[in-house]
Design a protein around this motif. Structure first.
Motif, short mmCIF file in Angstrom:
data_model
loop_
_atom_site.label_atom_id
_atom_site.label_comp_id
_atom_site.label_asym_id
_atom_site.label_seq_id
_atom_site.Cartn_x
_atom_site.Cartn_y
_atom_site.Cartn_z
N ARG A 245 0.76 -1.22 0.02
CA ARG A 245 -0.17 -0.10 -0.01
C ARG A 245 0.74 1.39 -0.09
O ARG A 245 0.43 2.27 -0.40
CB ARG A 245 -0.91 0.06 1.02
N ARG A 246 2.07 1.09 0.39
CA ARG A 246 3.01 2.31 0.48
C ARG A 246 3.24 2.68 -0.86
O ARG A 246 3.29 4.11 -1.16
CB ARG A 246 4.14 2.27 1.52
N GLY A 247 3.33 1.75 -1.75
CA GLY A 247 3.67 2.05 -2.98
C GLY A 247 2.45 2.85 -3.73
O GLY A 247 2.81 3.80 -4.54
N MET A 248 1.22 2.48 -3.50
CA MET A 248 0.20 3.03 -3.95
C MET A 248 0.08 4.63 -3.36
O MET A 248 -0.17 5.62 -3.99
CB MET A 248 -1.14 2.43 -3.68
N ALA A 249 0.72 4.70 -2.24
CA ALA A 249 0.59 6.25 -1.76
C ALA A 249 1.38 7.09 -2.42
O ALA A 249 1.35 8.32 -2.60
CB ALA A 249 0.87 6.12 -0.04
N GLN A 250 2.85 6.49 -2.62
CA GLN A 250 3.70 7.19 -3.30
C GLN A 250 3.28 7.67 -4.71
O GLN A 250 3.68 8.73 -4.98
CB GLN A 250 5.09 6.49 -3.30
N ALA A 251 2.66 6.42 -5.60
CA ALA A 251 2.15 6.87 -6.68
C ALA A 251 1.19 7.87 -6.62
O ALA A 251 0.93 8.78 -7.64
CB ALA A 251 1.51 5.59 -7.25
N GLU A 252 0.22 8.14 -5.70
CA GLU A 252 -0.72 8.90 -5.35
C GLU A 252 -0.16 10.44 -5.30
O GLU A 252 -0.46 11.44 -6.03
CB GLU A 252 -1.46 8.77 -4.12
N GLN A 253 0.93 10.67 -4.47
CA GLN A 253 1.62 11.56 -4.37
C GLN A 253 2.22 12.25 -5.53
O GLN A 253 2.11 13.26 -6.16
CB GLN A 253 2.92 11.64 -3.45
N HIS B 189 -9.74 5.04 0.44
CA HIS B 189 -9.21 3.83 -0.24
C HIS B 189 -7.70 3.62 0.15
O HIS B 189 -7.20 2.71 0.43
CB HIS B 189 -9.18 4.17 -1.76
N LEU B 190 -6.80 4.73 0.15
CA LEU B 190 -5.39 4.52 0.39
C LEU B 190 -5.29 4.76 1.80
O LEU B 190 -4.75 5.89 2.35
CB LEU B 190 -4.56 5.27 -0.57
N VAL B 191 -5.33 3.84 2.74
CA VAL B 191 -5.18 3.93 4.05
C VAL B 191 -3.76 3.71 4.54
O VAL B 191 -3.20 3.09 3.68
CB VAL B 191 -6.19 2.84 4.86
N PRO B 192 -3.32 4.28 5.91
CA PRO B 192 -2.03 3.91 6.05
C PRO B 192 -1.71 2.48 6.19
O PRO B 192 -2.53 1.41 6.42
CB PRO B 192 -1.78 4.50 7.43
N VAL B 193 -0.27 1.89 6.02
CA VAL B 193 0.45 0.69 6.26
C VAL B 193 -0.22 0.15 7.38
O VAL B 193 -0.21 0.74 8.49
CB VAL B 193 1.67 0.75 5.89
#
Lengths: 572, 314
Positions: free
Chosen positions: A480-488, B118-122
């Protein structure tokens, strides 16, 4: 007097620091003014290639450019590679960087990425336009990127969706050999052509005594040579056949998750013939390296070769000229391809499918910095060096391989022409921390002869089955961290699209949608599919990835039957 | 003067020299709003927050310009790493929605809030039902807006990712309606790609193949940057056609396309092997068919013919 002396003592360190700064500032300014007549447009060219031939080549081509543009002077800033990273960082952050800088190495990729974003001029427009310095040649009407052997792939920064550098040379690795020593020790005038001939030659060499009393070393090697050359170019490609057993998503490659499923379900084993071949060939060849090679560095192997104690050595094309220069007057150097076993090899022919595939990615890359007072001239000089005629000339002086289509390299470099059709490795053996440690330990033990291959395969299988899932899940935790980086990242691209106007806006929206589709739509889907594969494995009767199911074969048969029925002529 | 004062003096001089260095991205942007986004793209989040706050303060209250600045501020607080403050971001986004921003900005704010769900924290798992509702709310409130289309694709991807038949059937039906709408151009390629994955779950290789081909055909190409590589897509289609559908004609077409369009691609060797394999398999199956064909019945006996006498007048 005493008071004055105290004041001097107190301010002395500050005065020294300020004085050193003033002195260095003056030194830099006067150095930069050297060689530049008053009123000249000076374009500074920073790089880490201290080889004499490279500096000479840039100098000569710089002078040629000045003949076309008499008010322009190209001045080099050659910086030792040991400090280039720090130098580049301070120059860029300090706003004093040269007009043109070499990029792409000596700093982490992530750092170069941020530097491209902040400090370098995007080159997309020029890359998609013709190179004016190709006028009158067969490349005159082609956009710059199509004049490159690699399509300018290495100049493209995917994260930024644009080109940021222009490359000038292609590199490769081959086997160098001492022709004189080969003739002296084996009676051969020509290099061995096949794997079996090569082993035979090595055995002959290893039996001969050097005047020092020790035996000759067939192959000078080191940890560097093994990792850079022998493993990727000769040993690993033998594993290619494993792709057909483990490539469940049929993307053409063996993923570590796919291998894990294949091993767990018994469809694949670490002692598969393709994997066994890699390690057997590794043993057979490395038995002819010098003792203790695993702990040695590049220079120690080069020394052995230069001292005429070893016949063969792996080397890159950027080393070619310096090796030739070291040998000049002492012995003649020859070049040959790595003698990978072929399909007709009596022992490995069943798994050996061909030479290693070599990408043509060009190196020796340069970008234009945003600090340039003459960005158009800087870019034009890069285009000049990337033109067919001058790229050939540049590389001829240096002794490297040109990056531009239709150029000729020094005949001795002909052996470095890349194999554009070939095979590649398919042994992604590790899944995370524990499996990596175990694998490296076992391979190291194998390399020094402590264990044989069946032991390596058996011991690693045990660790792999026990620790593999934990390792894999640990790596998956952060998806999920990868998706957060991509979102940024995408928010930044979207901001450009929202602010854009006209054609620029349309282009930015297309970029935004394309990147969103590539990077943000698939995170969950891919994670789900991987987890399903890992946790549930394959369906029991599922055909292998490159096998036909009975249903598919029936379908093909039905088509062939229908094709075989002769069509009746139409009734009158 | 004390030692600390002397050190401070040197530091002041050094800092004064360094302060002159500016990043070029920010000097080309002219307004605080532009500077805020420029700093954001450079990952200079503290500076971007400063610029957005400046832009918001300088704009008339409840003006579109002020809402735009607050949107940038909320985006930064939400997505910066480290130092994110999702609650602050959420409050700013909701504050914008409570005001009178343009419809266009409302759509993007709603998308941002849905993405936050959707993009919740790890370490956390999203409430997928709530996520899908948030996307659907955006789609209902802003039909036809590109943010709504993006939301649609995300919603469908969450359904396809379940790898379960009922959810997949529903998603494939929705995606099919989406790509069939006349004039549809945004996110059509990922819609077809998601359908291809859906058909894999539904064990429908023929439709999977069709969807993969349509996905390739509908890929958007940036008009100013035509560097796109489809070797992987040709290989994907060819192998699906060969091994899932037994459609050797399509397989051959795409293998040959890969060889022609990407002659130096890493898969050239495997592609040539594939073309040989197709020929070999067909030859083998033809031989099997011939061997299995029933023996031809014996031809019926022909009636005897009367012949003329041999002598002919010369």
């Amino acid at each position: 007097m005493k008071g004055t002396w105290e004041k001097v003592k107190a301010w002395f360190p500050v005065a020294v620091v300020l004085g050193a700064f003033v002195w260095s500032a003056v030194a830099i300014v006067t150095y930069r003014q050297k060689g530049a007549p008053p009123g000249a447009k000076v374009v500074r060219f920073g790089h880490w290639q201290l080889e004499a031939s490279v500096r000479e080549a840039i100098d000569q081509l710089g002078k040629k450019y000045s003949e076309l543009h008499p008010d322009v002077v190209i001045v080099q800033d050659p910086i030792p590679d040991g400090i280039y990273g720090q130098w580049a960082s301070t120059q860029l952050m300090g706003g004093t960087a040269p007009d043109i800088m070499q990029v792409g190495a000596l700093l982490p990729d992530s750092v170069w990425l941020s530097y491209y974003n902040r400090y370098f001029v995007p080159l997309g427009r020029s890359v998609n336009a013709v190179n004016p310095h190709n006028a009158g040649t067969a490349l005159a009407d082609l956009p710059l990127r199509q004049t490159y052997k690699d399509g300018m792939k290495t100049g493209y920064v995917n994260e930024l969706q644009d080109y940021y550098s222009v490359a000038f040379s292609i590199f490769g690795c081959r086997l160098f050999y001492n022709k004189d020593l080969l003739r002296e020790l084996t009676g051969r005038d020509e290099a061995p052509r096949t794997y079996r001939e090569f082993l035979e030659v090595c055995r002959t060499i290893a039996a001969k005594d050097h005047p020092s009393g020790q035996k000759y070393v067939p192959i000078a090697s080191s940890g560097y040579h093994f990792g850079m050359m022998w493993d990727p170019l000769m040993f690993d490609p033998l594993t290619f056949g494993a792709v057909r057993r483990v490539d469940f998503n049929r993307d053409g490659f063996a993923g570590n998750d796919e291998l894990f499923v294949a091993i767990r379900t018994g469809r694949m084993q670490f002692d598969h013939p393709a994997y066994r071949a890699k390690f057997e060939v590794m043993r057979q060849v490395s038995d002819h390296f010098q003792t203790g090679w695993t702990g040695l560095g590049r220079d120690e192997a080069v020394f052995l070769f230069a001292q005429r104690k070893a016949v063969f050595i792996g080397a890159a094309s950027w080393d070619a000229l310096s090796l030739l220069q070291q040998a000049r007057g002492t012995f003649e150097v020859g070049l040959m391809d790595f003698p990978i076993p072929g399909p007709d090899d009596p022992e490995f022919g069943a798994v050996a499918e061909g030479p290693c595939y070599e990408s043509t990615g060009a190196g020796f890359r340069f970008g234009v910095t945003r600090f340039s007072k003459h960005p158009d001239i800087a870019l034009d000089f890069l285009l000049f060096l990337a033109s067919q005629k001058h790229n050939e000339e540049l590389n001829k002086i240096i002794g490297w391989i040109p990056a531009i289509v239709g150029t000729q390299a020094d005949p001795i470099l002909a052996a470095f022409e890349p194999h554009l059709e070939g095979v590649y490795g398919a042994l992604p053996a590790t899944l995370g921390g524990e499996t990596t440690v175990a694998w490296n330990q076992l391979v190291s033990s194998y390399q020094v002869g402590k264990i044989d291959f069946p032991t390596l395969a058996a011991k690693y299988t045990e660790v792999y089955r026990e620790k593999g899932l934990t390792d894999f899940l640990e790596q998956q935790r952060d998806w999920r961290r990868g998706m957060a980086q991509a979102e940024q990242f995408l928010a930044g691209i979207r901001s450009r699209a929202l602010a854009g106007t006209g054609d620029q806006s349309e282009s930015q929206w297309v970029k935004y949608r394309a990147l969103t589709a590539q990077r943000q739509v698939w995170g969950e889907v891919n994670h789900s599919r991987q987890m399903k594969l890992i946790e549930q494995g394959l369906e029991p009767a599922q055909a292998g990835p490159y096998e036909y199911s009975p249903a598919v074969l029936e379908k093909v048969k039905a088509r062939l039957r229908a094709e075989a029925v002769p069509s009746r002529p139409a009734a009158r | 003067m004390s030692a600390s004062s002397r050190i401070a003096a040197v530091l002041v001089v050094a800092l004064a020299l360094v302060a002159g260095a500016e990043t070029n991205e920010s000097t080309t942007a002219s307004t605080p709003l532009e500077q805020g986004w420029a700093a954001y793209r450079l990952s200079e989040f503290d500076r971007s927050i400063g610029f957005f706050e400046q832009a918001a303060a300088a704009s008339p209250t409840n003006s579109e310009a002020q809402y735009q600045a607050r949107y940038g501020l909320a985006t930064t607080w939400c997505l910066r790493r480290p130092g994110e403050d999702r609650e602050r971001a959420r409050a700013i986004f909701e504050g914008i929605l409570a005001g009178t921003p343009s419809d266009d900005l409302k759509a993007w704010v709603r998308l941002a809030l849905a993405r936050m769900r959707h993009l919740v924290p790890v370490g956390e798992e999203p409430d997928m039902a709530a996520v899908r509702m948030a996307y659907q709310d955006l789609i209902d409130q802003h039909p036809g807006h590109v943010a709504a289309k993006e939301a649609f694709i995300y919603k469908m991807s969450t359904l396809i990712a379940t790898l379960k038949e009922p959810e997949t059937r529903y998603a494939v039906a929705c995606l099919s309606r989406y790509v069939s709408q006349p004039g549809q151009k945004e996110f059509v390629q990922p819609a077809w790609s998601l359908m291809a994955v859906g058909y894999t779950t539904l064990k429908d290789p023929q439709n999977r193949l069709l969807a993969e081909i349509r996905s390739l055909q509908t890929t958007e190409i940036d008009p100013t940057n035509p560097y796109n590589e489809f070797g992987w897509a040709y290989w994907n289609i060819a192998t699906i056609a060969e091994f899932e559908c037994g459609d050797f004609a399509t397989a051959r077409a795409y293998y040959n396309k890969l060889l022609k369009d990407y002659p130096t691609d890493i898969k050239v060797y495997a592609t040539k092997q594939a073309l040989k394999r197709l020929d070999e398999v067909e030859a083998k199956l033809r031989a099997e068919i011939r061997a299995q064909a029933p023996a031809a019945p014996a031809a019926p006996a022909k009636p005897a013919r009367t012949t003329r006498s041999a002598g002919r007048a010369s």
